[in-house]
Design an enzyme around this catalytic site. Structure first.
Site, mmCIF file in Angstrom:
data_model
loop_
_atom_site.group_PDB
_atom_site.id
_atom_site.type_symbol
_atom_site.label_atom_id
_atom_site.label_comp_id
_atom_site.label_asym_id
_atom_site.label_seq_id
_atom_site.Cartn_x
_atom_site.Cartn_y
_atom_site.Cartn_z
ATOM 1 N N HIS A 1 4.893 -9.986 8.489
ATOM 2 C CA HIS A 1 4.906 -10.221 9.942
ATOM 3 C C HIS A 1 5.167 -11.689 10.277
ATOM 4 O O HIS A 1 5.814 -11.987 11.281
ATOM 5 C CB HIS A 1 3.593 -9.726 10.561
ATOM 6 C CG HIS A 1 3.464 -8.232 10.504
ATOM 7 N ND1 HIS A 1 2.261 -7.569 10.537
ATOM 8 C CD2 HIS A 1 4.409 -7.256 10.411
ATOM 9 C CE1 HIS A 1 2.470 -6.256 10.466
ATOM 10 N NE2 HIS A 1 3.754 -6.044 10.395
ATOM 11 N N HIS B 1 10.820 2.006 9.989
ATOM 12 C CA HIS B 1 9.528 2.615 9.601
ATOM 13 C C HIS B 1 8.466 1.906 10.449
ATOM 14 O O HIS B 1 7.840 0.942 9.999
ATOM 15 C CB HIS B 1 9.221 2.381 8.122
ATOM 16 C CG HIS B 1 10.195 3.011 7.169
ATOM 17 N ND1 HIS B 1 11.461 2.528 6.966
ATOM 18 C CD2 HIS B 1 10.068 4.096 6.352
ATOM 19 C CE1 HIS B 1 12.074 3.278 6.053
ATOM 20 N NE2 HIS B 1 11.248 4.231 5.665
ATOM 21 N N SER C 1 4.648 -4.158 13.324
ATOM 22 C CA SER C 1 5.967 -4.786 13.494
ATOM 23 C C SER C 1 6.604 -4.512 14.867
ATOM 24 O O SER C 1 7.146 -5.448 15.478
ATOM 25 C CB SER C 1 6.900 -4.375 12.351
ATOM 26 O OG SER C 1 6.924 -2.984 12.180
ATOM 27 N N GLU D 1 9.920 6.707 13.402
ATOM 28 C CA GLU D 1 8.665 7.032 12.720
ATOM 29 C C GLU D 1 8.680 8.539 12.489
ATOM 30 O O GLU D 1 8.978 9.301 13.398
ATOM 31 C CB GLU D 1 7.457 6.593 13.568
ATOM 32 C CG GLU D 1 6.110 6.979 13.037
ATOM 33 C CD GLU D 1 5.844 6.570 11.583
ATOM 34 O OE1 GLU D 1 5.950 5.389 11.232
ATOM 35 O OE2 GLU D 1 5.524 7.488 10.784
ATOM 36 N N ASP E 1 14.142 10.419 10.707
ATOM 37 C CA ASP E 1 14.112 9.860 9.361
ATOM 38 C C ASP E 1 14.823 8.502 9.331
ATOM 39 O O ASP E 1 15.953 8.360 9.814
ATOM 40 C CB ASP E 1 14.804 10.834 8.395
ATOM 41 C CG ASP E 1 14.901 10.246 7.002
ATOM 42 O OD1 ASP E 1 13.852 9.959 6.409
ATOM 43 O OD2 ASP E 1 16.030 10.030 6.528
ATOM 44 N N ASP F 1 10.868 -0.996 6.267
ATOM 45 C CA ASP F 1 9.532 -1.222 5.711
ATOM 46 C C ASP F 1 8.959 0.100 5.203
ATOM 47 O O ASP F 1 8.030 0.651 5.791
ATOM 48 C CB ASP F 1 8.656 -1.824 6.832
ATOM 49 C CG ASP F 1 7.264 -2.172 6.342
ATOM 50 O OD1 ASP F 1 7.056 -2.301 5.117
ATOM 51 O OD2 ASP F 1 6.368 -2.309 7.207
HETATM 52 C C1 LIG Z 1 4.537 0.514 5.779
HETATM 53 S S1 LIG Z 1 4.374 1.563 7.158
HETATM 54 C C2 LIG Z 1 5.151 0.697 8.468
HETATM 55 C C3 LIG Z 1 4.395 -0.469 8.999
HETATM 56 C C4 LIG Z 1 5.088 -1.190 10.133
HETATM 57 N N1 LIG Z 1 6.483 -1.468 9.823
HETATM 58 C C5 LIG Z 1 4.384 -2.510 10.431
HETATM 59 O O1 LIG Z 1 4.741 -3.516 9.801
HETATM 60 O O2 LIG Z 1 3.513 -2.528 11.280
HETATM 61 C C6 LIG Z 1 5.558 2.807 6.843
HETATM 62 C C7 LIG Z 1 5.677 3.855 7.951
HETATM 63 O O3 LIG Z 1 6.845 4.633 7.702
HETATM 64 C C8 LIG Z 1 6.590 5.983 8.043
HETATM 65 N N2 LIG Z 1 7.580 6.757 7.285
HETATM 66 C C9 LIG Z 1 7.512 7.196 6.003
HETATM 67 N N3 LIG Z 1 8.673 7.759 5.637
HETATM 68 C C10 LIG Z 1 9.518 7.653 6.706
HETATM 69 C C11 LIG Z 1 10.866 8.022 6.945
HETATM 70 N N4 LIG Z 1 11.605 8.602 5.979
HETATM 71 N N5 LIG Z 1 11.411 7.765 8.138
HETATM 72 C C12 LIG Z 1 10.673 7.156 9.131
HETATM 73 N N6 LIG Z 1 9.385 6.781 8.960
HETATM 74 C C13 LIG Z 1 8.815 7.026 7.764
HETATM 75 C C14 LIG Z 1 5.141 6.194 7.671
HETATM 76 O O4 LIG Z 1 4.580 7.257 8.422
HETATM 77 C C15 LIG Z 1 4.522 4.832 8.016
HETATM 78 O O5 LIG Z 1 4.005 4.842 9.338
#
Ligand SMILES: C[S@@+](CC[C@H](N)C(=O)[O-])C[C@H]1O[C@@H](n2cnc3c(N)ncnc32)[C@H](O)[C@@H]1O
Length: 272
Positions: free
Chosen positions: A18, A41, A91, A109, A134, A155
């Protein structure tokens, strides 16, 4: 879809990602033209560190809760936002806080509950779209943006063993659709070998102008532990390398790290 970011919010890896994200968004704002940001993500956007599940893991105690009162200049933009926003900002909330009226943010998400929370959070802001979509598919569907300039934050949760290869493929796809975009991809460092494998794919992909900023808690010798993390940046803005290193150095000091091998490095993976 077992990963829930709420267990890890505000840990050292969030602080690293961040703090660099805030710098990258500020760098985009050096030009008056609006930017587009894609957070592939996105998570839920804000986290209550006093509530479950964050309070159960206590990961923030070794992260943002150690840093909050740190005054080191390279961390000021990030820490002042965290203090201002109250709940620990994810983020998309950090990006939202930095956006100007014509800038746009798209968040993806996949988790049903998380996307519902994210939609509620950003419902009042017409400049932000939330997609139950996705991430890897969105890199094709949402790029290139109309604005022609912007940032793509990738991420992933790194739940699957092949996630490094998936990330490299996602970067190749995204970059092929948006060659001028700044891409920032987070990755865990448990052991060196997986990271080398990932960087070798990127190096041979034909993508130019790539650097990594890496932050280690300790030498990555025990692969069962999260020993550090990295952010791979394509098309890094002017002065990223110097300023990222200053951020990582301030992070090491602010977190009070002293194990052998701890600290930050910034390295060039591919020339311009
Ligand atoms: C590491 S966290 C994200 C944290 C966020 N970027 C932050 O820094 O605050 C990863 C997120 O991706 C989501 N996720 C997992 N696979 C995914 C996909 N294929 N497409 C979109 N989101 C996905 C998960 O549910 C989770 O909320």
């Amino acid at each position: 879809m077992n990963y829930r970011h709420a267990f890890h919010a505000g840990n050292f890896a969030d602080c690293m990602k961040h703090a660099l994200l805030v710098w990258l968004v500020e760098a985009l704002k050096r030009k008056p033209a609006p930017f587009f940001a894609l957070d592939t993500h996105a998570g839920v956007g804000q986290y209550d560190l006093d509530a479950l599940p964050a309070s159960r893991t206590q990961e923030a105690r070794e992260g943002i809760l150690r840093l909050l009162h740190c005054q080191a200049e390279p961390l000021v933009p990030y820490l002042s936002l965290v203090r201002r926003l109250g709940l620990y900002p994810g983020s998309p909330s950090l990006i939202e806080a930095l956006m100007r009226p014509d800038d746009r943010l798209a968040c993806c998400e996949l988790h049903n509950d998380d996307v519902r929370d994210l939609r509620l959070l950003f419902a009042p802001n017409a400049a932000i779209s939330v997609h139950h979509r996705d991430a890897w598919e969105a890199l094709r569907g949402l790029l290139p943006p109309r604005q022609k300039r912007g940032l793509v934050l990738i991420d992933p949760p790194f739940e699957e063993p092949e996630e490094f290869a998936t990330l490299a493929a996602g970067l190749q796809l995204g970059h092929s659709r948006f060659r001028t975009g700044v891409f920032a991809a987070w990755y865990p460092i448990k052991q060196r070998a997986r990271v080398r494998y990932f960087l070798d794919i990127v190096r041979t992909s034909g993508i130019r102008d790539v650097v990594t900023a890496e932050f280690l808690l300790r030498e990555p010798l025990d692969p069962s532990r999260l020993n550090g993390c990295g952010l791979l940046v394509i098309n890094p803005p002017f002065r990223f390398e110097d300023e990222a290193l200053a951020i990582l150095d301030a992070l090491r000091d602010g977190l009070g790290l002293d194990e052998p091998g701890c600290g930050g490095t910034v390295a060039r993976v591919c020339d311009e």
